[in-house]
Scaffold this active site. Structure first.
Site, PDB file in Angstrom:
ATOM      1  N   PHE A 146       2.319  -1.617  -0.411  1.00  0.00           N
ATOM      2  CA  PHE A 146       1.982  -1.454  -0.245  1.00  0.00           C
ATOM      3  C   PHE A 146       0.766  -0.612  -1.222  1.00  0.00           C
ATOM      4  CE2 PHE A 146      -1.181   2.210   1.715  1.00  0.00           C
ATOM      5  CZ  PHE A 146      -1.315   1.115   2.928  1.00  0.00           C
ATOM      6  N   ASP A 231       1.607   1.775 -10.205  1.00  0.00           N
ATOM      7  CA  ASP A 231       0.814   1.990  -9.118  1.00  0.00           C
ATOM      8  C   ASP A 231       1.536   2.893  -8.086  1.00  0.00           C
ATOM      9  OD1 ASP A 231      -0.380   2.988  -6.410  1.00  0.00           O
ATOM     10  OD2 ASP A 231      -0.479   1.291  -5.010  1.00  0.00           O
ATOM     11  N   LYS A 260      -4.426  10.110  -4.703  1.00  0.00           N
ATOM     12  CA  LYS A 260      -3.770  11.088  -3.544  1.00  0.00           C
ATOM     13  C   LYS A 260      -3.814  12.310  -4.311  1.00  0.00           C
ATOM     14  CE  LYS A 260      -1.784   7.964   0.167  1.00  0.00           C
ATOM     15  NZ  LYS A 260      -0.988   7.189  -0.269  1.00  0.00           N
TER      16      LYS A 260
HETATM   17  C1  LIG Z   1      -1.960   5.719  -0.348  1.00  0.00           C
HETATM   18  C2  LIG Z   1      -1.523   4.563  -1.375  1.00  0.00           C
HETATM   19  C3  LIG Z   1      -2.896   3.558  -1.517  1.00  0.00           C
HETATM   20  C4  LIG Z   1      -4.175   3.342  -0.751  1.00  0.00           C
HETATM   21  O1  LIG Z   1      -4.906   4.906  -1.041  1.00  0.00           O
HETATM   22  P1  LIG Z   1      -5.711   5.187  -0.278  1.00  0.00           P
HETATM   23  O2  LIG Z   1      -6.539   5.979  -0.603  1.00  0.00           O
HETATM   24  O3  LIG Z   1      -5.586   5.095   1.458  1.00  0.00           O
HETATM   25  O4  LIG Z   1      -6.816   3.201  -0.465  1.00  0.00           O
HETATM   26  C5  LIG Z   1      -2.135   3.000  -2.790  1.00  0.00           C
HETATM   27  N1  LIG Z   1      -0.892   2.164  -3.000  1.00  0.00           N
HETATM   28  C6  LIG Z   1      -0.071   3.100  -2.973  1.00  0.00           C
HETATM   29  C7  LIG Z   1       1.610   3.561  -3.192  1.00  0.00           C
HETATM   30  C8  LIG Z   1      -0.675   3.992  -1.485  1.00  0.00           C
HETATM   31  O5  LIG Z   1       0.718   4.822  -1.455  1.00  0.00           O
END
Ligand SMILES: *Cc1c(COP(=O)(O)O)cnc(C)c1O
Length: 410
Positions: A146, A231, A260
């Site tokens: 994700f 990520d 986040k």
């Molecule tokens: C939440 C998340 C994203 C995307 O972040 P947004 O601010 O919702 O665009 C990307 N990678 C990971 C691992 C995430 O948990």
């Protein structure tokens, strides 16, 4: 319905359902107030937040330090755009580079934007330094990933629900099984510019790769001149018991994505971070964001970093996370097939033959705990990192009761 004060829970929910796209299926609770680890609904019920807005609210709701950083900055300068220098952005970038060990940063707002930035950087770097033929660059990703919701990103998702009806997708990505070093070895070709991966898959169901895997990945990537881009939008900023999850195994990746919790739970702040030679592929005009790195974002990001250090959030996450995990494992319930996690990022598998993770979440709501399932079978526990041990113990007691009551209802 115009007068909010007189509205009932049902009316709030009906109004949202009438006027909003139905791209979420929220638990039936209408939140009106938050403070620290607590949230209150429109009927005045109090809940413990065990989701933390998918780890965005690691510092707790309306954290005083984050709030003051915002309010102070609001008195001085708001959003001038990156057409000009400001007195805040350099300070933020310097702190973040110091914290992560990366050499440069590129500020964006949401996580998905940071991921898009990394994709651009990796491809341009591949064409410039590896002489990959025009439009042939490949990025390797993992099944169950994700990374966000843009069309490019969902184009390499392996979850059909994220993709259905949103094509055509342009390609340029190869997906391999998560945590499998042999698969990565086989997938790397002369056209591979980067391996983009989460150190722990969050939305994928709190999936933890085999110990030693990330170290092997780094070695393999270095040997093949492939960028390792991590990520850590969900796992970063103390969530897994270290400031960054990669610190459990390696010194640093070649590229790093943050978001986040970097925004302290109150403002979208994200960043792509990398080595000098990777970031240098960007020249004026090649990338940007109107709001990215504005003084408010910088002030909040800076305070989030200071919080992480001063409040020892990573250490807290490590200790409290171990406690939470041990206590959950000690619960004997025929509904639970696995408990796993790192720091305060814990997943509990529910036997799909018995009930759904959603059912467990709804029952927890009635006991005063808000959390959210990921997929049909995993209940995710991710409270703010500022939580006290006694409240974790209270939550565990509620979980015990919910699992027992659910078992009895079957
Ligand atoms: C939440 C998340 C994203 C995307 O972040 P947004 O601010 O919702 O665009 C990307 N990678 C990971 C691992 C995430 O948990």
């Amino acid at each position: 319905m115009t007068n909010n004060a007189l509205a009932t829970t049902r009316e709030y929910i009906d109004r949202e359902n009438k006027y909003l796209a139905q791209n979420y299926s929220p638990l039936p609770v209408v939140l009106t107030r938050g403070s620290g680890i607590w949230l209150w609904d429109s009927d005045g019920n109090k809940y413990m937040d065990f989701l933390s807005a998918y780890s965005a609210v690691s510092a707790g709701h309306l954290n005083k330090r984050i709030k003051d950083a915002l309010l102070n900055q609001l008195e001085i300068l708001d959003v001038p755009s990156r057409a000009f220098y400001t007195d805040r952005l350099g300070e933020f970038a310097e702190m973040l580079c110091g914290l992560t060990g990366m050499e440069k940063m590129l500020p964006m707002n949401t996580g998905a934007e940071a991921v898009e930035t990394a994709i651009k950087a990796a491809r341009r770097w591949g064409y410039a330094t590896k002489r990959i033929p025009e439009n042939q660059a490949k990025i390797i990703v993992c099944d169950g990933n994700f990374h966000g919701r843009t069309t490019t990103i969902v184009g390499f998702s392996t979850d059909e629900e994220y993709r259905r009806g949103f094509g055509p997708f342009d390609g340029g990505f190869d997906s391999i099984p998560y945590g499998n070093i042999e698969a990565l070895k086989k997938a790397i070709t002369k056209e591979t510019c980067a391996f983009l991966v989460e150190p722990i898959q969050g939305e994928g169901g709190i999936i933890i790769p085999p110990s030693g895997w990330l170290k092997q990945v780094q070695t393999l990537c270095r040997r093949n001149n492939v960028l390792l881009i991590l990520d850590e939008i969900q796992t970063g900023m103390g969530r897994t018991g270290k400031n960054f999850a990669f610190q459990h195994e390696i010194d640093k990746p070649d590229g790093l994505l943050l978001g986040k919790a970097l925004g302290g739970g109150i403002y979208p702040v994200s960043a792509f971070m990398a080595r000098d030679d990777v970031m240098d592929v960007f020249d004026p005009g090649s990338h940007g964001s109107t709001f990215g790195g504005n003084p408010i974002a910088a002030a909040i990001g800076l305070e989030s970093i200071r919080m992480l250090k001063d409040e020892k959030l990573a250490e807290r996450s490590h200790e409290l996370g171990n406690h939470l995990k041990e206590q959950l494992m000690a619960i004997t319930s025929s509904l639970v097939t696995d408990v796993r996690g790192m720091g305060l990022m814990v997943g509990m598998d529910i036997d799909p033959g018995k009930t759904t993770a959603r059912n467990v979440c709804e029952r927890l709501q009635h006991k005063g705990i808000l959390c959210k399932e990921t997929h049909d079978t995993v209940v995710r526990f991710a409270p703010p990192l500022t939580i006290e041990k006694e409240y974790i113990d209270w939550a565990i007691q509620q979980m015990r009761v919910v699992l027992k009551e659910t078992e009895e209802s079957l």
